[in-house]
Motif scaffolding. Structure first.
Motif, short mmCIF file in Angstrom:
data_model
loop_
_atom_site.label_atom_id
_atom_site.label_comp_id
_atom_site.label_asym_id
_atom_site.label_seq_id
_atom_site.Cartn_x
_atom_site.Cartn_y
_atom_site.Cartn_z
N PHE A 195 0.82 -1.21 0.00
CA PHE A 195 0.00 0.00 0.00
C PHE A 195 0.86 1.27 0.00
CE2 PHE A 195 -3.03 -3.10 1.51
CZ PHE A 195 -4.22 -2.70 0.93
N PHE A 196 2.15 1.14 0.23
CA PHE A 196 3.03 2.31 0.22
C PHE A 196 3.22 2.78 -1.23
CE2 PHE A 196 3.68 0.97 4.44
CZ PHE A 196 4.37 1.96 5.14
N PRO A 197 3.50 4.07 -1.43
CA PRO A 197 3.67 4.58 -2.81
C PRO A 197 4.87 3.95 -3.51
CG PRO A 197 4.32 6.23 -1.17
CD PRO A 197 3.65 5.13 -0.41
N ASP A 198 4.85 4.01 -4.83
CA ASP A 198 5.89 3.37 -5.63
C ASP A 198 7.28 3.90 -5.31
OD1 ASP A 198 3.98 1.82 -6.86
OD2 ASP A 198 3.77 3.15 -8.60
N TRP A 199 7.38 5.23 -5.03
CA TRP A 199 8.70 5.81 -4.79
C TRP A 199 9.34 5.28 -3.50
CZ3 TRP A 199 9.06 8.18 -0.15
CH2 TRP A 199 7.89 8.69 0.43
N ALA A 200 8.51 4.73 -2.61
CA ALA A 200 9.05 4.21 -1.35
C ALA A 200 9.44 2.73 -1.43
CB ALA A 200 8.04 4.40 -0.23
N GLN A 201 8.99 2.04 -2.46
CA GLN A 201 9.18 0.60 -2.51
C GLN A 201 10.65 0.20 -2.58
OE1 GLN A 201 6.86 -1.73 -2.04
NE2 GLN A 201 5.29 -0.15 -1.82
N THR A 202 11.45 0.94 -3.33
CA THR A 202 12.88 0.60 -3.45
C THR A 202 13.57 0.66 -2.11
OG1 THR A 202 12.95 1.43 -5.73
CG2 THR A 202 15.05 1.18 -4.57
N VAL A 203 13.31 1.72 -1.36
CA VAL A 203 13.92 1.87 -0.04
C VAL A 203 13.42 0.78 0.91
CG1 VAL A 203 14.17 3.40 1.95
CG2 VAL A 203 14.18 4.34 -0.37
N LEU A 204 12.14 0.51 0.89
CA LEU A 204 11.56 -0.52 1.77
C LEU A 204 12.13 -1.89 1.46
CD1 LEU A 204 7.83 0.63 1.72
CD2 LEU A 204 9.41 0.80 3.64
N ASN A 205 12.39 -2.17 0.18
CA ASN A 205 12.93 -3.46 -0.21
C ASN A 205 14.37 -3.65 0.24
OD1 ASN A 205 10.51 -4.17 -1.39
ND2 ASN A 205 11.14 -3.57 -3.45
N ILE A 206 15.10 -2.55 0.37
CA ILE A 206 16.50 -2.64 0.80
C ILE A 206 16.62 -2.79 2.31
CG2 ILE A 206 18.68 -1.38 0.91
CD1 ILE A 206 17.95 -0.12 -1.78
N MET A 207 15.75 -2.10 3.04
CA MET A 207 15.83 -2.09 4.50
C MET A 207 15.60 -3.49 5.08
SD MET A 207 13.74 1.46 5.20
CE MET A 207 13.96 1.46 6.97
N PRO A 208 16.13 -3.75 6.28
CA PRO A 208 15.98 -5.09 6.86
C PRO A 208 14.58 -5.39 7.37
CG PRO A 208 17.06 -3.63 8.42
CD PRO A 208 16.95 -2.86 7.13
N PHE A 209 13.79 -4.36 7.68
CA PHE A 209 12.52 -4.56 8.36
C PHE A 209 11.51 -5.35 7.53
CE2 PHE A 209 14.27 -0.48 9.92
CZ PHE A 209 14.56 -0.89 11.22
N ARG A 210 11.62 -5.26 6.21
CA ARG A 210 10.69 -5.99 5.36
C ARG A 210 10.74 -7.49 5.63
NH1 ARG A 210 11.42 -7.61 -0.85
NH2 ARG A 210 9.26 -8.14 -1.35
#
Length: 263
Positions: A195-210
Protein backbone atom coordinates in the motif's frame (compact mmCIF):
# COMPACT_ATOMS: atom_id res chain seq x y z
CA UNK A 1 27.60 -25.54 20.73
CA UNK A 2 26.10 -27.76 23.44
CA UNK A 3 26.35 -24.90 25.92
CA UNK A 4 24.39 -22.53 23.67
CA UNK A 5 21.80 -25.21 22.89
CA UNK A 6 21.41 -25.69 26.64
CA UNK A 7 20.92 -21.93 27.06
CA UNK A 8 18.16 -21.92 24.44
CA UNK A 9 16.52 -25.01 25.94
CA UNK A 10 16.58 -23.74 29.52
CA UNK A 11 15.31 -20.29 28.56
CA UNK A 12 12.64 -21.81 26.30
CA UNK A 13 11.31 -24.03 29.10
CA UNK A 14 11.28 -21.12 31.52
CA UNK A 15 9.30 -18.91 29.13
CA UNK A 16 6.75 -21.68 28.56
CA UNK A 17 5.72 -21.35 32.20
CA UNK A 18 4.01 -18.00 31.59
CA UNK A 19 0.75 -19.50 30.34
CA UNK A 20 -1.53 -16.98 32.06
CA UNK A 21 0.37 -14.10 30.45
CA UNK A 22 0.12 -15.84 27.08
CA UNK A 23 -3.65 -16.25 27.51
CA UNK A 24 -4.06 -12.58 28.43
CA UNK A 25 -1.88 -11.59 25.48
CA UNK A 26 -3.96 -13.77 23.17
CA UNK A 27 -7.14 -11.97 24.18
CA UNK A 28 -5.51 -8.58 23.66
CA UNK A 29 -4.17 -9.56 20.24
CA UNK A 30 -7.57 -10.86 19.11
CA UNK A 31 -9.16 -7.57 20.20
CA UNK A 32 -6.66 -5.42 18.30
CA UNK A 33 -6.85 -7.74 15.32
CA UNK A 34 -10.61 -7.18 15.17
CA UNK A 35 -10.08 -3.40 15.35
CA UNK A 36 -7.63 -3.51 12.45
CA UNK A 37 -9.91 -5.80 10.46
CA UNK A 38 -12.83 -3.37 10.87
CA UNK A 39 -10.61 -0.48 9.82
CA UNK A 40 -9.57 -2.15 6.57
CA UNK A 41 -13.09 -3.43 5.89
CA UNK A 42 -14.39 0.14 6.15
CA UNK A 43 -11.59 1.32 3.85
CA UNK A 44 -12.43 -1.26 1.16
CA UNK A 45 -16.16 -0.53 1.42
CA UNK A 46 -15.56 3.18 0.90
CA UNK A 47 -13.30 3.05 -2.15
CA UNK A 48 -13.68 1.89 -5.73
CA UNK A 49 -10.03 2.38 -6.67
CA UNK A 50 -8.03 -0.78 -7.41
CA UNK A 51 -5.94 -1.91 -4.45
CA UNK A 52 -2.67 -3.93 -4.41
CA UNK A 53 -4.22 -6.60 -2.16
CA UNK A 54 -7.71 -8.01 -1.80
CA UNK A 55 -9.61 -7.60 1.47
CA UNK A 56 -9.33 -11.36 2.06
CA UNK A 57 -5.55 -11.16 1.74
CA UNK A 58 -5.38 -8.16 4.06
CA UNK A 59 -7.41 -9.99 6.72
CA UNK A 60 -5.07 -12.97 6.46
CA UNK A 61 -2.12 -10.58 6.71
CA UNK A 62 -3.61 -9.05 9.87
CA UNK A 63 -4.07 -12.38 11.65
CA UNK A 64 -0.62 -13.60 10.72
CA UNK A 65 0.70 -10.41 12.28
CA UNK A 66 -1.30 -10.90 15.46
CA UNK A 67 -0.21 -14.54 15.75
CA UNK A 68 3.49 -13.77 15.32
CA UNK A 69 3.56 -10.42 17.11
CA UNK A 70 5.89 -11.75 19.81
CA UNK A 71 8.69 -12.29 17.30
CA UNK A 72 9.06 -8.58 16.52
CA UNK A 73 12.19 -6.91 17.97
CA UNK A 74 10.68 -3.80 19.46
CA UNK A 75 10.89 -4.44 23.20
CA UNK A 76 14.14 -4.48 25.20
CA UNK A 77 14.68 -7.52 27.42
CA UNK A 78 13.44 -6.43 30.86
CA UNK A 79 15.77 -8.79 32.68
CA UNK A 80 18.72 -7.38 30.75
CA UNK A 81 17.62 -3.85 31.62
CA UNK A 82 17.46 -4.68 35.32
CA UNK A 83 20.87 -6.38 35.24
CA UNK A 84 22.46 -3.31 33.69
CA UNK A 85 20.71 -0.93 36.07
CA UNK A 86 21.70 -2.93 39.16
CA UNK A 87 25.22 -3.82 38.03
CA UNK A 88 24.43 -7.54 37.99
CA UNK A 89 25.51 -7.58 34.35
CA UNK A 90 29.03 -8.05 35.75
CA UNK A 91 28.16 -11.71 36.27
CA UNK A 92 27.49 -12.01 32.53
CA UNK A 93 31.08 -11.02 31.80
CA UNK A 94 32.60 -13.86 33.82
CA UNK A 95 30.59 -16.65 32.22
CA UNK A 96 32.77 -19.09 30.21
CA UNK A 97 30.75 -18.31 27.08
CA UNK A 98 30.90 -15.84 24.24
CA UNK A 99 28.79 -12.99 25.60
CA UNK A 100 27.22 -11.97 22.28
CA UNK A 101 26.25 -15.56 21.41
CA UNK A 102 24.88 -16.06 24.92
CA UNK A 103 22.64 -13.00 24.67
CA UNK A 104 21.62 -13.95 21.12
CA UNK A 105 20.52 -17.43 22.25
CA UNK A 106 18.61 -15.95 25.19
CA UNK A 107 16.73 -13.69 22.85
CA UNK A 108 15.90 -16.48 20.40
CA UNK A 109 14.24 -18.46 23.19
CA UNK A 110 12.58 -15.34 24.62
CA UNK A 111 10.84 -14.71 21.30
CA UNK A 112 10.06 -18.26 20.30
CA UNK A 113 8.36 -19.68 23.41
CA UNK A 114 5.78 -16.89 24.02
CA UNK A 115 5.06 -16.73 20.29
CA UNK A 116 4.27 -20.45 20.17
CA UNK A 117 1.99 -20.18 23.18
CA UNK A 118 -0.06 -17.50 21.46
CA UNK A 119 0.31 -18.41 17.78
CA UNK A 120 -1.14 -21.92 17.93
CA UNK A 121 -4.52 -20.91 19.46
CA UNK A 122 -4.53 -17.75 17.34
CA UNK A 123 -4.24 -19.77 14.14
CA UNK A 124 -7.10 -22.01 15.28
CA UNK A 125 -9.41 -19.15 16.31
CA UNK A 126 -8.64 -16.92 13.33
CA UNK A 127 -8.75 -19.83 10.88
CA UNK A 128 -12.16 -21.05 12.09
CA UNK A 129 -13.96 -17.78 12.82
CA UNK A 130 -12.07 -14.65 11.75
CA UNK A 131 -11.13 -15.08 8.09
CA UNK A 132 -7.54 -16.35 8.22
CA UNK A 133 -6.93 -18.28 5.00
CA UNK A 134 -4.61 -21.30 4.66
CA UNK A 135 -1.35 -20.96 2.70
CA UNK A 136 -1.78 -20.52 -1.04
CA UNK A 137 0.01 -23.84 -1.70
CA UNK A 138 2.35 -26.35 -0.09
CA UNK A 139 5.26 -24.54 -1.75
CA UNK A 140 4.05 -21.25 -0.27
CA UNK A 141 3.77 -22.87 3.16
CA UNK A 142 7.36 -24.15 2.94
CA UNK A 143 8.66 -20.78 1.77
CA UNK A 144 6.76 -19.06 4.59
CA UNK A 145 8.28 -21.41 7.19
CA UNK A 146 11.81 -20.72 5.93
CA UNK A 147 11.21 -16.96 5.76
CA UNK A 148 9.76 -17.05 9.29
CA UNK A 149 12.99 -18.67 10.49
CA UNK A 150 14.91 -15.89 8.74
CA UNK A 151 12.65 -13.31 10.42
CA UNK A 152 13.36 -14.86 13.83
CA UNK A 153 17.13 -14.67 13.32
CA UNK A 154 16.92 -11.15 11.93
CA UNK A 155 14.74 -10.05 14.83
CA UNK A 156 17.17 -11.50 17.38
CA UNK A 157 20.08 -9.61 15.78
CA UNK A 158 18.12 -6.34 15.97
CA UNK A 159 17.05 -7.03 19.55
CA UNK A 160 20.62 -7.74 20.57
CA UNK A 161 21.61 -4.29 19.29
CA UNK A 162 18.91 -2.79 21.51
CA UNK A 163 20.20 -4.72 24.51
CA UNK A 164 23.81 -3.73 23.82
CA UNK A 165 22.82 -0.07 23.48
CA UNK A 166 21.85 -0.09 27.17
CA UNK A 167 25.53 -0.27 28.07
CA UNK A 168 25.49 3.45 27.20
CA UNK A 169 21.88 4.50 27.77
CA UNK A 170 21.12 2.32 30.84
CA UNK A 171 17.33 2.60 30.49
CA UNK A 172 17.05 2.08 26.73
CA UNK A 173 13.68 3.84 26.72
CA UNK A 174 14.49 6.28 23.92
CA UNK A 175 15.90 3.81 21.41
CA UNK A 176 13.17 1.31 22.26
CA UNK A 177 10.49 3.89 21.43
CA UNK A 178 12.17 4.70 18.13
CA UNK A 179 12.50 1.00 17.27
CA UNK A 180 8.79 0.39 17.90
CA UNK A 181 7.92 3.03 15.31
CA UNK A 182 10.54 1.83 12.80
CA UNK A 183 9.58 -1.83 13.04
CA UNK A 184 5.83 -1.22 13.00
CA UNK A 185 5.92 1.06 9.96
CA UNK A 186 8.73 -0.28 7.79
CA UNK A 187 8.06 -4.00 8.35
CA UNK A 188 4.45 -3.71 7.18
CA UNK A 189 2.97 -4.54 10.57
CA UNK A 190 0.65 -1.52 10.65
CA UNK A 191 0.01 -1.19 6.92
CA UNK A 192 1.06 -3.87 4.38
CA UNK A 193 3.98 -2.59 2.33
CA UNK A 194 2.22 -2.93 -1.08
CA UNK A 195 0.00 0.00 0.00
CA UNK A 196 3.03 2.31 0.22
CA UNK A 197 3.67 4.58 -2.81
CA UNK A 198 5.89 3.37 -5.63
CA UNK A 199 8.70 5.81 -4.79
CA UNK A 200 9.05 4.21 -1.35
CA UNK A 201 9.18 0.60 -2.51
CA UNK A 202 12.88 0.60 -3.45
CA UNK A 203 13.92 1.87 -0.04
CA UNK A 204 11.56 -0.52 1.77
CA UNK A 205 12.93 -3.46 -0.21
CA UNK A 206 16.50 -2.64 0.80
CA UNK A 207 15.83 -2.09 4.50
CA UNK A 208 15.98 -5.09 6.86
CA UNK A 209 12.52 -4.56 8.36
CA UNK A 210 10.69 -5.99 5.36
CA UNK A 211 12.08 -9.41 6.22
CA UNK A 212 10.36 -9.37 9.61
CA UNK A 213 6.74 -9.25 8.42
CA UNK A 214 6.08 -8.43 4.77
CA UNK A 215 8.19 -11.16 3.16
CA UNK A 216 6.96 -14.13 5.26
CA UNK A 217 3.31 -13.07 5.15
CA UNK A 218 3.15 -12.44 1.41
CA UNK A 219 4.91 -15.73 0.73
CA UNK A 220 2.22 -17.42 2.83
CA UNK A 221 -0.54 -15.82 0.74
CA UNK A 222 1.15 -16.49 -2.60
CA UNK A 223 1.57 -12.74 -3.23
CA UNK A 224 5.26 -13.47 -3.65
CA UNK A 225 6.15 -16.58 -5.62
CA UNK A 226 7.81 -19.38 -3.60
CA UNK A 227 10.50 -19.46 -6.29
CA UNK A 228 11.83 -16.17 -4.90
CA UNK A 229 12.55 -17.64 -1.46
CA UNK A 230 16.28 -18.11 -2.14
CA UNK A 231 16.95 -14.42 -2.83
CA UNK A 232 14.61 -13.28 -0.05
CA UNK A 233 16.14 -15.61 2.53
CA UNK A 234 19.61 -14.48 1.44
CA UNK A 235 18.52 -10.86 2.02
CA UNK A 236 17.38 -11.77 5.55
CA UNK A 237 20.62 -13.60 6.30
CA UNK A 238 22.79 -10.84 4.86
CA UNK A 239 21.20 -8.27 7.17
CA UNK A 240 21.36 -10.70 10.09
CA UNK A 241 25.07 -11.27 9.62
CA UNK A 242 25.73 -7.56 9.14
CA UNK A 243 23.87 -6.68 12.33
CA UNK A 244 25.68 -9.45 14.23
CA UNK A 245 29.05 -8.02 13.17
CA UNK A 246 27.91 -4.53 14.21
CA UNK A 247 26.60 -5.88 17.51
CA UNK A 248 29.87 -7.64 18.27
CA UNK A 249 31.86 -4.50 17.57
CA UNK A 250 29.64 -2.41 19.83
CA UNK A 251 29.68 -5.02 22.59
CA UNK A 252 33.48 -5.21 22.49
CA UNK A 253 33.70 -1.43 22.74
CA UNK A 254 31.06 -1.23 25.46
CA UNK A 255 32.66 -3.83 27.71
CA UNK A 256 36.17 -2.43 27.26
CA UNK A 257 35.47 0.54 29.55
CA UNK A 258 32.35 -0.47 31.45
CA UNK A 259 31.34 1.23 34.71
CA UNK A 260 28.98 -0.87 36.86
CA UNK A 261 26.12 0.78 38.71
CA UNK A 262 24.37 -0.45 41.80
CA UNK A 263 25.68 -2.80 44.52
Amino acid sequence: MKAYAAVIGARFRMMLQYRAAALAGLGTQVFWGLIRMMFFTAFYNSTTAPQPMSLTDVITYIWLGQALLGMLPWIIDREMREMIRSGAVAYELVRPLDLYAFWFCRDLARRTAPTLLRAVPMFVIAGLFLGLQPPASWASAGAWALATLGALLLGASIANLLNISMLWTVSGQGISTLMVAAVAIFSGMYVPLPFFPDWAQTVLNIMPFRGLVDVPFRLYMGHISPSEIVSLFAHQLAWTLGLIVLGRLLLARGTRRLVFQGG
